[in-house]
Design a protein around this motif. Structure first.
Motif, PDB file in Angstrom:
ATOM      1  N   ALA A   1      -4.449   1.362   8.585  1.00  0.00           N
ATOM      2  CA  ALA A   1      -4.466   0.709   7.426  1.00  0.00           C
ATOM      3  C   ALA A   1      -4.176   1.844   6.357  1.00  0.00           C
ATOM      4  O   ALA A   1      -3.058   1.944   5.632  1.00  0.00           O
ATOM      5  CB  ALA A   1      -5.393  -0.309   7.012  1.00  0.00           C
ATOM      6  N   ALA A   2      -4.926   2.875   6.346  1.00  0.00           N
ATOM      7  CA  ALA A   2      -4.949   4.084   5.382  1.00  0.00           C
ATOM      8  C   ALA A   2      -3.404   4.763   5.606  1.00  0.00           C
ATOM      9  O   ALA A   2      -2.827   5.348   4.517  1.00  0.00           O
ATOM     10  CB  ALA A   2      -6.003   5.067   5.683  1.00  0.00           C
TER      11      ALA A   2
ATOM     12  N   ALA B   1       4.974  -2.616   4.585  1.00  0.00           N
ATOM     13  CA  ALA B   1       3.801  -3.526   4.489  1.00  0.00           C
ATOM     14  C   ALA B   1       3.715  -4.613   5.566  1.00  0.00           C
ATOM     15  O   ALA B   1       2.575  -4.899   6.175  1.00  0.00           O
ATOM     16  CB  ALA B   1       4.035  -4.555   3.147  1.00  0.00           C
TER      17      ALA B   1
ATOM     18  N   ALA C   1      -0.858   2.708   4.031  1.00  0.00           N
ATOM     19  CA  ALA C   1      -1.078   2.906   2.683  1.00  0.00           C
ATOM     20  C   ALA C   1      -0.355   4.094   1.979  1.00  0.00           C
ATOM     21  O   ALA C   1       0.164   3.998   1.139  1.00  0.00           O
ATOM     22  CB  ALA C   1      -2.548   2.707   2.157  1.00  0.00           C
TER      23      ALA C   1
ATOM     24  N   THR D   1       0.623  -4.310   8.269  1.00  0.00           N
ATOM     25  CA  THR D   1      -0.100  -5.582   8.417  1.00  0.00           C
ATOM     26  C   THR D   1      -0.174  -5.971   9.845  1.00  0.00           C
ATOM     27  O   THR D   1      -1.420  -6.302  10.585  1.00  0.00           O
ATOM     28  CB  THR D   1       0.290  -6.670   7.477  1.00  0.00           C
ATOM     29  OG1 THR D   1       0.314  -6.213   6.300  1.00  0.00           O
ATOM     30  CG2 THR D   1      -0.659  -7.973   7.575  1.00  0.00           C
TER      31      THR D   1
END
Length: 190
Positions: A41-42, A17, A45, A21
């Motif tokens: 980001a995907a 994470a 994730a 970020t």
């Protein structure tokens, strides 16, 4: 039944994470096209979801008849009676990384199942070996794949025994493919 150590899993999740970020923030703040931010980001994730699934779904089940090792999409079942010996080793990888593994071997020193110790505590692996009731050899310190293969030939895959050869082979194939594409584009452009 053994489940992965939650503390190790949470550490991995937090690291993913924070890294995701930071990279997305660097893309948005820096000169990179902002279209990369949702892609990165995907990707992070997806890695976090896979890590959560692995943490929640991973387990080692030892019954009187079999041993089952589960992780996310993989389930390996082996008869418990086939296990005659256990070997624990911390095998080093290039650049000093090391990972503990538990090898469960048959009567002819053939591999029955390999368990990665990455998600489990040493105490959990000790309890598993004790429950199996088989002799266990523990290497004193970290060993290279070559040193391990001298004592137990055939247990490590080629990619682990010779990581640089595999990397050079993949690099060679990629370079040959790029060269072929360049030659084809030059030949068709003229």
């Amino acid at each position: 039944m053994l489940r992965p150590d939650v503390r190790k899993g949470v550490f991995v999740l937090v690291a993913l994470a924070v890294a995701g970020t930071a990279i997305v923030a660097a893309i948005l703040i820096g000169d990179a096209p902002t279209v990369f931010a949702p892609v990165v980001a995907a990707a992070f994730a997806l890695m976090i979801l896979l890590a959560v699934g692995g943490l929640l779904g991973a387990r080692i089940i030892l019954s009187p008849r079999e041993i089952v090792v589960k992780w996310l999409f993989v389930r390996r079942r082996r008869p418990r009676a086939h296990v005659a010996e256990a070997v624990r080793a911390t095998i080093t990888a290039p650049r000093g990384a090391a990972g503990e593994s538990l090898f469960l071997l048959g009567p002819r020193r053939d591999l029955v199942i390999r368990i990665s110790g990455a998600g489990y505590t040493r105490e959990d692996l000790d309890r598993l070996v004790d429950a199996l009731g088989v002799p266990c050899r523990v290497f004193d310190g970290p060993v290279t794949p070559g040193e391990f293969a001298e004592s137990y030939p055939g247990l490590l895959p080629q990619a682990e025994r010779h990581p640089y050869r595999i990397a050079f082979a993949v690099t060679g194939v990629v370079c040959a493919a790029v060269l072929a594409l360049v030659l084809v584009s030059v030949a068709t452009a003229s």
